[in-house]
Design an enzyme around this catalytic site. Structure first.
Site, PDB file in Angstrom:
ATOM      1  N   TYR A  14      -4.549   6.389 -11.172  1.00 10.87           N
ATOM      2  CA  TYR A  14      -4.081   6.120  -9.812  1.00 10.87           C
ATOM      3  C   TYR A  14      -2.585   6.391  -9.629  1.00 10.87           C
ATOM      4  O   TYR A  14      -2.082   6.297  -8.517  1.00 10.87           O
ATOM      5  CB  TYR A  14      -4.397   4.679  -9.419  1.00 10.87           C
ATOM      6  N   HIS A  19      -2.231   5.485  -2.266  1.00 16.80           N
ATOM      7  CA  HIS A  19      -2.454   4.033  -2.273  1.00 16.80           C
ATOM      8  C   HIS A  19      -1.469   3.308  -3.191  1.00 16.80           C
ATOM      9  O   HIS A  19      -1.309   2.101  -3.078  1.00 16.80           O
ATOM     10  CB  HIS A  19      -3.886   3.739  -2.723  1.00 16.80           C
ATOM     11  N   TYR A  64      -6.554  -4.565  -8.560  1.00 17.23           N
ATOM     12  CA  TYR A  64      -6.997  -3.501  -7.661  1.00 17.23           C
ATOM     13  C   TYR A  64      -6.671  -3.929  -6.231  1.00 17.23           C
ATOM     14  O   TYR A  64      -6.572  -5.108  -5.915  1.00 17.23           O
ATOM     15  CB  TYR A  64      -8.477  -3.117  -7.826  1.00 17.23           C
ATOM     16  N   ASN A  66      -7.986  -4.183  -3.240  1.00 21.41           N
ATOM     17  CA  ASN A  66      -8.743  -5.071  -2.354  1.00 21.41           C
ATOM     18  C   ASN A  66      -8.655  -6.548  -2.721  1.00 21.41           C
ATOM     19  O   ASN A  66      -9.060  -7.397  -1.938  1.00 21.41           O
ATOM     20  CB  ASN A  66     -10.213  -4.645  -2.302  1.00 21.41           C
ATOM     21  N   ASN A 112      -6.920  -3.108   3.318  1.00 19.39           N
ATOM     22  CA  ASN A 112      -7.633  -4.137   2.559  1.00 19.39           C
ATOM     23  C   ASN A 112      -6.735  -4.980   1.660  1.00 19.39           C
ATOM     24  O   ASN A 112      -7.014  -6.152   1.428  1.00 19.39           O
ATOM     25  CB  ASN A 112      -8.772  -3.516   1.754  1.00 19.39           C
TER      26      ASN A 112
END
Length: 186
Positions: A14, A19, A64, A66, A112
């Site tokens: 990632y 994000h 993560y 969310n 989120n």
């Protein structure tokens, strides 16, 4: 004391994704102020240091995106921090890449990670630094877009935006959110 949290997803796959813009700003703050974000605690990676003469805790949730609120709540509870001392940095698809927008409070706007923080803290009254990553192209899935990496031709823009985001965080701490919004939202 300020809790400064940058949102993102853990793992090398990632790194450099849209994000993870919040993680990138935390890394830039850590480099600029010589703070090691290397302690695994409260479902995140944290580092303690000083910015503009104020004690800070830099936070990268490892839950993560969310579930970011789980980490933030644990950090806030442990340090008995007030919500007025929380600054959250995160990606925003409604802003052009590298553009910043500061806010004193507000809804999750479909994000989120912010939704999770609001749910865990029971309030939307925390300071935010939104980091523009650009809107998804027509026909793209949103998850694919935000989990995709920035194109190489934006690296200079993003490096400059990371620096401005660091300046914005310092400005929030020294001049308050209204002063910082006046300076950086123009």
């Amino acid at each position: 004391m300020y809790i400064i949290a940058g949102l993102g997803n853990p793992g090398t796959q990632y790194m450099g994704t849209r994000h993870n813009a919040g993680f990138s700003v935390i890394d830039a703050l850590a480099d600029q102020y010589n703070i090691s974000v290397d302690t695994q605690k409260h479902k995140g990676m944290i580092g303690k240091g000083m910015i503009e003469g104020e004690k800070v805790i830099l936070v990268k949730p490892m839950t993560y995106m969310n579930l970011s609120g789980e980490c933030i709540r644990e950090v806030m509870d442990y340090y008995k921090a007030d919500i007025d001392d929380l600054i959250v940095i995160f990606d925003d698809i409604s802003l052009e890449p590298g553009k910043l927008r500061l806010r004193a409070k507000g809804s999750a706007g479909g994000h989120n990670g912010i939704k999770s923080i609001i749910a865990q803290l029971g309030s939307d009254r925390f300071k935010r630094v939104k980091f523009g990553v650009g809107d998804k192209p027509k026909g793209w899935d949103l998850a694919d877009w935000v989990l995709g990496k920035f194109p190489a031709d934006l690296y200079d823009t993003l490096r400059d935006a990371n620096q401005r985001a660091c300046e914005a965080v310092a400005c929030i701490m020294t001049e308050g959110i209204t002063g910082a919004m006046n300076k950086f939202n123009g």
